[in-house]
Design an enzyme around this catalytic site. Structure first.
Site, PDB file in Angstrom:
ATOM      1  N   TYR A 189       0.825  -1.198   0.000  1.00 31.76           N
ATOM      2  CA  TYR A 189       0.000   0.000   0.000  1.00 31.76           C
ATOM      3  C   TYR A 189       0.860   1.248   0.000  1.00 31.76           C
ATOM      4  CZ  TYR A 189       0.806   0.975   5.033  1.00 31.76           C
ATOM      5  OH  TYR A 189       1.362   1.286   6.242  1.00 31.76           O
ATOM      6  N   ARG A 230       8.189   4.311  -4.591  1.00 32.97           N
ATOM      7  CA  ARG A 230       8.267   3.303  -3.526  1.00 32.97           C
ATOM      8  C   ARG A 230       7.238   2.189  -3.763  1.00 32.97           C
ATOM      9  NH1 ARG A 230       7.602   5.212   2.524  1.00 32.97           N
ATOM     10  NH2 ARG A 230       5.457   5.434   1.789  1.00 32.97           N
ATOM     11  N   LYS A 276       6.436  -1.943   1.906  1.00 31.52           N
ATOM     12  CA  LYS A 276       5.245  -1.384   2.568  1.00 31.52           C
ATOM     13  C   LYS A 276       4.062  -2.336   2.396  1.00 31.52           C
ATOM     14  CE  LYS A 276       3.118   3.191   3.199  1.00 31.52           C
ATOM     15  NZ  LYS A 276       3.251   3.286   4.647  1.00 31.52           N
ATOM     16  N   LEU A 318      10.903   1.290   7.271  1.00 27.78           N
ATOM     17  CA  LEU A 318      10.336   1.769   6.014  1.00 27.78           C
ATOM     18  C   LEU A 318      11.116   3.020   5.599  1.00 27.78           C
ATOM     19  CD1 LEU A 318       7.993   1.234   3.997  1.00 27.78           C
ATOM     20  CD2 LEU A 318       6.874   3.193   5.082  1.00 27.78           C
TER      21      LEU A 318
HETATM   22  N1  PDD Z   1       2.785   5.047   7.498  1.00 29.84           N
HETATM   23  N2  PDD Z   1       7.476   3.771   9.024  1.00 29.84           N
HETATM   24  C1  PDD Z   1       6.346   3.059   9.019  1.00 29.84           C
HETATM   25  C2  PDD Z   1       6.340   1.733   9.698  1.00 29.84           C
HETATM   26  C3  PDD Z   1       5.191   3.556   8.380  1.00 29.84           C
HETATM   27  O1  PDD Z   1       4.056   2.818   8.366  1.00 29.84           O
HETATM   28  C4  PDD Z   1       5.236   4.831   7.760  1.00 29.84           C
HETATM   29  C5  PDD Z   1       4.054   5.409   7.042  1.00 29.84           C
HETATM   30  C6  PDD Z   1       6.451   5.553   7.801  1.00 29.84           C
HETATM   31  C7  PDD Z   1       6.597   6.904   7.159  1.00 29.84           C
HETATM   32  O2  PDD Z   1       6.639   6.808   5.752  1.00 29.84           O
HETATM   33  P1  PDD Z   1       6.119   7.996   4.839  1.00 29.84           P
HETATM   34  O3  PDD Z   1       6.872   9.221   5.264  1.00 29.84           O
HETATM   35  O4  PDD Z   1       6.469   7.591   3.482  1.00 29.84           O
HETATM   36  O5  PDD Z   1       4.644   8.135   5.083  1.00 29.84           O
HETATM   37  C8  PDD Z   1       7.546   4.987   8.429  1.00 29.84           C
HETATM   38  C9  PDD Z   1       1.636   5.495   6.760  1.00 29.84           C
HETATM   39  C10 PDD Z   1       1.459   6.967   6.762  1.00 29.84           C
HETATM   40  C11 PDD Z   1       0.407   4.737   7.231  1.00 29.84           C
HETATM   41  O6  PDD Z   1       0.538   3.540   7.376  1.00 29.84           O
HETATM   42  O7  PDD Z   1      -0.657   5.318   7.421  1.00 29.84           O
END
Ligand code: PDD
Length: 284
Positions: free
Chosen positions: A32, A51, A147, A204
């Site tokens: 996702y 990504r 992800k 991530l």
């Molecule tokens: N979550 N680490 C984890 C485990 C995450 O699930 C996320 C993002 C991030 C930050 O990544 P980014 O800056 O690309 O959003 C780091 C999203 C926002 C979610 O699951 O809702």
């Protein structure tokens, strides 16, 4: 009622259907992305799309949409739902097939779903007061760089935090902080250096992380990408997290100990402002 996207069609949310045999449902066999919408525009869309492609590639899921189609679907959803601020959630799974641990044939159509969620990204009370976090064991698998939709453990970690009166959990593996339950984790040392875990399979690779570190470097702030412990974080001047939905979010308490003077730190506040200004400029 929202308009959502499912496998090539834009439909009212109560008409969207996915098979009970979908491997996303049965095996969490899917990936996702969450892309923020600000002023009806997409924040860092190219980063999220890149990504997504990488996550799909790591799992050999073949998406039948071009880069242009992906952008177009996101934009159509913003328009159809009149979305000014919030997020677009995208999920791609390996599709529906009889339940089997072995992957279905490669020509099995993937399942692609996108929907919007209106939400105040800028005007967020947590950004004003700062989050309380608790540390929990990082019990996730070791491909956290992909992800995937296997979010049960992060969800349990968040519930543990809530049950302890905190807002979020920071995950600790082998004595070192990896990241937050759904965000990347940072501290600001006493000498003003921003420290965040280096990129590897254990975290991530946040799209917000990359943009925020670039803002920090442009502001001549010192950045170190290395592991840190909860003890180091508790003795730091500041702490914060980053994610697409939270932008830069200050952290004011870890395992009951106030960070710095216990209020939102100036580095987090400045980075949040600069990041929002940059994203308003670059959103598409
Ligand atoms: N979550 N680490 C984890 C485990 C995450 O699930 C996320 C993002 C991030 C930050 O990544 P980014 O800056 O690309 O959003 C780091 C999203 C926002 C979610 O699951 O809702």
């Amino acid at each position: 009622m929202r308009t959502v996207y499912v496998n090539g069609e834009f439909v009212p949310e109560d008409e969207a259907k996915v098979s009970i045999f979908d491997r996303g449902f049965l095996f969490a066999d899917g990936v996702y992305e969450v892309t923020t919408v600000l002023d009806r525009k997409l924040v860092d869309f190219f980063g999220h799309r890149a990504r997504l492609r990488r996550s799909l590639g790591e799992l050999n899921i073949v998406l039948d949409l071009t880069d242009e189609q992906l952008l177009d679907i996101h934009r159509q959803l913003i328009a159809a739902n009149d979305l000014d601020e919030g997020i677009i959630y995208l999920q791609v799974t390996r599709g529906a097939a009889d339940r089997d641990f072995v992957f279905p044939p490669e020509d099995t159509p993937v399942t692609t779903v996108l929907f919007t969620q209106a939400y105040s990204v800028i005007d967020n009370p947590l950004a004003q007061r700062g989050a309380k976090v608790v540390s929990v064991d990082d019990k996730r698998w070791s491909r956290c760089d992909i992800k995937t939709v296997q979010l049960l453990y992060p969800s349990l970690a968040k519930m543990e935090a809530r049950s302890k009166g905190a807002d979020d959990a920071w995950l600790v593996r082998d004595g070192l902080v990896t990241e937050g339950s759904s965000n990347n984790a940072y501290i600001v040392t006493r000498d003003g250096t921003i420290v965040t875990r280096d990129l590897s399979n254990l975290i991530l690779h946040g799209i917000t992380r990359r943009a925020v570190l670039e803002c920090a470097r442009n502001l001549q702030m010192k950045v170190e990408e290395r592991p840190f412990t909860i003890e180091e974080a508790q003795g730091a001047r500041e702490a914060f997290s980053t994610s697409a939905s939270g932008f830069v979010s200050p952290v004011v308490q870890i395992d009951g100990k106030p960070i710095g003077d216990g209020s939102v730190g100036s580095v987090a506040r400045q980075l949040r402002e600069v990041y929002i200004a940059e994203m308003r400029k670059s959103a598409i």
